[in-house]
Enzyme design. Structure first.
Site, PDB file in Angstrom:
ATOM      1  N   LYS A  22       0.831  -1.209   0.000  1.00  0.00           N
ATOM      2  CA  LYS A  22       0.000   0.000   0.000  1.00  0.00           C
ATOM      3  C   LYS A  22       0.864   1.257   0.000  1.00  0.00           C
ATOM      4  O   LYS A  22       0.592   2.217  -0.727  1.00  0.00           O
ATOM      5  CB  LYS A  22      -0.907   0.013   1.232  1.00  0.00           C
ATOM      6  CG  LYS A  22      -1.748   1.285   1.351  1.00  0.00           C
ATOM      7  CD  LYS A  22      -2.510   1.331   2.662  1.00  0.00           C
ATOM      8  CE  LYS A  22      -1.680   1.836   3.814  1.00  0.00           C
ATOM      9  NZ  LYS A  22      -1.546   3.323   3.830  1.00  0.00           N
ATOM     10  N   ASN A  23       1.908   1.259   0.813  1.00  0.00           N
ATOM     11  CA  ASN A  23       2.741   2.451   0.941  1.00  0.00           C
ATOM     12  C   ASN A  23       3.674   2.649  -0.246  1.00  0.00           C
ATOM     13  O   ASN A  23       4.363   3.667  -0.333  1.00  0.00           O
ATOM     14  CB  ASN A  23       3.546   2.401   2.241  1.00  0.00           C
ATOM     15  CG  ASN A  23       2.673   2.588   3.457  1.00  0.00           C
ATOM     16  OD1 ASN A  23       1.575   3.137   3.366  1.00  0.00           O
ATOM     17  ND2 ASN A  23       3.142   2.132   4.605  1.00  0.00           N
ATOM     18  N   ARG A  92      -4.191  10.483   3.718  1.00  0.00           N
ATOM     19  CA  ARG A  92      -2.933  11.169   3.995  1.00  0.00           C
ATOM     20  C   ARG A  92      -2.095  11.315   2.721  1.00  0.00           C
ATOM     21  O   ARG A  92      -1.449  12.340   2.492  1.00  0.00           O
ATOM     22  CB  ARG A  92      -2.156  10.389   5.055  1.00  0.00           C
ATOM     23  CG  ARG A  92      -0.742  10.873   5.320  1.00  0.00           C
ATOM     24  CD  ARG A  92      -0.721  12.237   5.955  1.00  0.00           C
ATOM     25  NE  ARG A  92       0.634  12.738   6.117  1.00  0.00           N
ATOM     26  CZ  ARG A  92       0.923  13.932   6.592  1.00  0.00           C
ATOM     27  NH1 ARG A  92      -0.045  14.729   6.964  1.00  0.00           N
ATOM     28  NH2 ARG A  92       2.158  14.339   6.705  1.00  0.00           N
ATOM     29  N   CYS A 116      -5.310   8.366   9.047  1.00  0.00           N
ATOM     30  CA  CYS A 116      -5.423   7.858  10.415  1.00  0.00           C
ATOM     31  C   CYS A 116      -4.954   8.894  11.432  1.00  0.00           C
ATOM     32  O   CYS A 116      -4.002   9.649  11.176  1.00  0.00           O
ATOM     33  CB  CYS A 116      -4.588   6.591  10.590  1.00  0.00           C
ATOM     34  SG  CYS A 116      -5.316   5.111   9.880  1.00  0.00           S
ATOM     35  N   ARG A 121       2.024  14.503  12.058  1.00  0.00           N
ATOM     36  CA  ARG A 121       2.601  14.259  10.732  1.00  0.00           C
ATOM     37  C   ARG A 121       2.625  15.539   9.889  1.00  0.00           C
ATOM     38  O   ARG A 121       1.968  15.643   8.848  1.00  0.00           O
ATOM     39  CB  ARG A 121       1.826  13.150  10.015  1.00  0.00           C
ATOM     40  CG  ARG A 121       1.924  11.825  10.739  1.00  0.00           C
ATOM     41  CD  ARG A 121       1.370  10.684   9.924  1.00  0.00           C
ATOM     42  NE  ARG A 121      -0.078  10.746   9.811  1.00  0.00           N
ATOM     43  CZ  ARG A 121      -0.807   9.862   9.147  1.00  0.00           C
ATOM     44  NH1 ARG A 121      -0.227   8.875   8.511  1.00  0.00           N
ATOM     45  NH2 ARG A 121      -2.118   9.958   9.103  1.00  0.00           N
ATOM     46  N   PRO A 122       3.345  16.558  10.337  1.00  0.00           N
ATOM     47  CA  PRO A 122       3.343  17.832   9.622  1.00  0.00           C
ATOM     48  C   PRO A 122       3.935  17.695   8.223  1.00  0.00           C
ATOM     49  O   PRO A 122       4.758  16.824   7.958  1.00  0.00           O
ATOM     50  CB  PRO A 122       4.220  18.726  10.504  1.00  0.00           C
ATOM     51  CG  PRO A 122       5.089  17.786  11.259  1.00  0.00           C
ATOM     52  CD  PRO A 122       4.251  16.560  11.505  1.00  0.00           C
ATOM     53  N   ILE A 123       3.493  18.591   7.334  1.00  0.00           N
ATOM     54  CA  ILE A 123       3.997  18.575   5.957  1.00  0.00           C
ATOM     55  C   ILE A 123       4.934  19.748   5.717  1.00  0.00           C
ATOM     56  O   ILE A 123       5.186  20.116   4.572  1.00  0.00           O
ATOM     57  CB  ILE A 123       2.831  18.572   4.953  1.00  0.00           C
ATOM     58  CG1 ILE A 123       1.947  19.812   5.140  1.00  0.00           C
ATOM     59  CG2 ILE A 123       2.019  17.294   5.060  1.00  0.00           C
ATOM     60  CD1 ILE A 123       0.887  19.956   4.059  1.00  0.00           C
ATOM     61  N   ASP A 124       5.473  20.304   6.793  1.00  0.00           N
ATOM     62  CA  ASP A 124       6.387  21.445   6.668  1.00  0.00           C
ATOM     63  C   ASP A 124       7.562  21.154   5.739  1.00  0.00           C
ATOM     64  O   ASP A 124       7.962  22.001   4.938  1.00  0.00           O
ATOM     65  CB  ASP A 124       6.932  21.855   8.042  1.00  0.00           C
ATOM     66  CG  ASP A 124       5.840  22.303   8.991  1.00  0.00           C
ATOM     67  OD1 ASP A 124       4.661  22.138   8.636  1.00  0.00           O
ATOM     68  OD2 ASP A 124       6.158  22.799  10.078  1.00  0.00           O
ATOM     69  N   ASP A 305       4.918   1.057  11.908  1.00  0.00           N
ATOM     70  CA  ASP A 305       3.717   0.408  11.401  1.00  0.00           C
ATOM     71  C   ASP A 305       3.558  -1.023  11.890  1.00  0.00           C
ATOM     72  O   ASP A 305       2.519  -1.650  11.640  1.00  0.00           O
ATOM     73  CB  ASP A 305       3.702   0.424   9.870  1.00  0.00           C
ATOM     74  CG  ASP A 305       3.220   1.756   9.306  1.00  0.00           C
ATOM     75  OD1 ASP A 305       2.842   2.632  10.102  1.00  0.00           O
ATOM     76  OD2 ASP A 305       3.230   1.919   8.076  1.00  0.00           O
ATOM     77  N   ARG A 397      -8.146   0.091   4.927  1.00  0.00           N
ATOM     78  CA  ARG A 397      -7.252   1.010   4.220  1.00  0.00           C
ATOM     79  C   ARG A 397      -5.987   0.311   3.729  1.00  0.00           C
ATOM     80  O   ARG A 397      -5.396   0.712   2.720  1.00  0.00           O
ATOM     81  CB  ARG A 397      -6.845   2.181   5.125  1.00  0.00           C
ATOM     82  CG  ARG A 397      -7.990   3.143   5.442  1.00  0.00           C
ATOM     83  CD  ARG A 397      -7.478   4.338   6.226  1.00  0.00           C
ATOM     84  NE  ARG A 397      -6.361   4.939   5.513  1.00  0.00           N
ATOM     85  CZ  ARG A 397      -5.228   5.331   6.093  1.00  0.00           C
ATOM     86  NH1 ARG A 397      -5.055   5.182   7.389  1.00  0.00           N
ATOM     87  NH2 ARG A 397      -4.270   5.873   5.373  1.00  0.00           N
TER      88      ARG A 397
END
Length: 420
Positions: A22-23, A92, A116, A121-124, A305, A397
């Site tokens: 999946k990832n 996500r 989830c 989980r910042p996207i900075d 995970d 998911r």
């Protein structure tokens, strides 16, 4: 809404094959935005995350269809570069569209991603890295507005080896003039898989899995056919389920070195593992020994995970185990649910101490996220009595036909509609 109904106490026997990761498939689907032609992705399961990404691609005007088990994506027809909030909130990985849209369309409007609830989980780093490539980015009203007209290759040093940021930079750099180098990139196998997919379409990328990735910009990408790597987290989940329940199972489509951290831990627990090529056979009988200390880390360290699933195993193993979660601050939602099933777990902040019990008991529990939900399924499989698990939409998911696969191995698990 649906739930799982499990009658525990059954040992697991037989064979099972691991689906594609999946990832890996989600960033590759986003990478298909870059291709001016047809992309055929082989043997893709319809995970709910995949279905959500399909809706995002279709909203961009991209053609997506299934042909047996293959997913066919054609971005020649792409007409816009907007990922709306309604679609981004489900996934996500919607943020993966930012880099390829900037590279292909020279502009993007992407809503902040969902997924989830396991931490901020910042996207900075995604945004700051794209700015270093010359993108002009404004954040307002829940959206990221970006312009890539003046993007050029550049050197980017990541403060932390973020998987998502690494993937976004790679995709942004593929069609950007000049050379982009990423220092301190993430090294996960899924990064290398993205590199191999893009290179199969004509990209010039090297270094995935090392301390530096180099992307030489090209004019365009062309049609390709690709098969992604097997899912190391799914494989690890099945391994741990057998270790918990006891029995003997052969797992096919398994890449051992992708799960080295897990295998080294299981080897200490009196669980028998036999690896031959792309197969692994796991045998377990009776209670396993304590696994000692688990501290999550970026690859090749122990994966976050698999932390919940390993904790489920620890809850019935002999002795004490210590868990330190270093990556996501909200990754212990499964702990109160396991405690309902008689698990002896004490936790504070990012640390859990688990004292193995002789038995777990069935209970009504709720999945709050994907991997924590799988841990509850495993606990239900070994528990005495009946377990019902709500919130299994999270589990869907990343695990396809989970109940059917486990039933094939001898588990008593059924999917049922929830009744108000």
């Amino acid at each position: 809404m649906q739930k799982f109904f499990i009658n525990g106490g059954k040992r697991l026997y037989g064979k099972i094959k691991v689906d594609c990761a999946k990832n890996a498939i989600l960033p590759i689907m986003a990478g298909a935005i870059l291709v001016n032609g047809e992309v055929i992705l082989e043997n893709v399961p319809p995970y709910s995350d995949v279905l959500n990404m399909i809706e995002i691609l279709k909203n961009l005007g991209i053609s997506v269809l299934w042909q047996e088990n293959n997913l066919i994506i054609n971005a020649r027809s792409i007409i816009n570069s907007i990922v709306p909030s309604l679609l981004a909130s489900t996934l996500r990985s919607s943020v993966f569209c930012l880099g390829p849209l900037l590279a292909r369309m020279k502009s993007a409007k992407v809503a902040y991603p969902g997924g989830c609830d396991i931490g901020l989980r910042p996207i900075d780093m995604h945004i700051s890295s794209l700015r270093l490539l010359g993108a002009k980015i404004v954040e307002k009203n829940g959206y990221i507005y970006a312009n890539g007209e003046n993007m050029q290759g550049s050197d980017i040093i990541l403060d932390f080896p973020s998987v998502g940021a690494t993937e976004n930079i790679i995709m942004a750099g593929v069609l950007t003039e000049g050379i982009t180098r990423i220092f301190n990139p993430a090294k996960e196998p899924e990064i290398e898989d993205l590199q191999n997919f893009l290179n199969s379409a004509g990209a010039k990328i090297e270094g995935a899995g090392t301390n530096m990735i180099t992307i030489e910009g090209v004019k365009k990408l062309c049609s390709t056919k690709y098969k992604t790597i097997p899912d190391r987290i799914t494989a690890g989940s099945y391994l741990l389920a057998v270790a918990m329940c006891g029995g003997e199972v052969e797992i096919d489509n398994f890449i051992a070195h992708h799960n080295h951290a897990l295998l080294s831990k299981l080897a200490q627990s009196a669980c028998q593992l036999d690896i031959e090529g792309d197969k692994i056979k796991v045998k377990a009988k009776g209670r396993l020994e304590s696994i000692g200390e688990i501290e999550t880390a970026v690859y090749p360290g122990f994966p976050t995970d698999l932390q919940p699933q390993m904790m489920a195993l620890a809850s019935i193993s002999k002795g004490y185990s210590l868990f330190v979660e270093n990556l996501f601050e909200s990754r212990f939602h499964h702990v109160p649910e396991l405690i309902k099933m008689n698990a002896d777990i004490r936790f504070k902040s990012k640390v859990c101490v688990v004292s193995g019990r002789e038995k777990l008991y069935g209970a009504e529990v709720n999945a709050h996220d994907l991997r924590g939900g799988m841990a509850l399924v495993m606990a239900g499989l070994v528990a005495e009595g009946y377990t019902t698990i709500s919130g299994i939409n999270f589990i869907d998911r990343g695990y396809y036909h989970l109940e059917e696969n486990l039933a094939m191995l001898g588990a008593d698990i059924k999917r049922m509609e929830e009744v108000d």
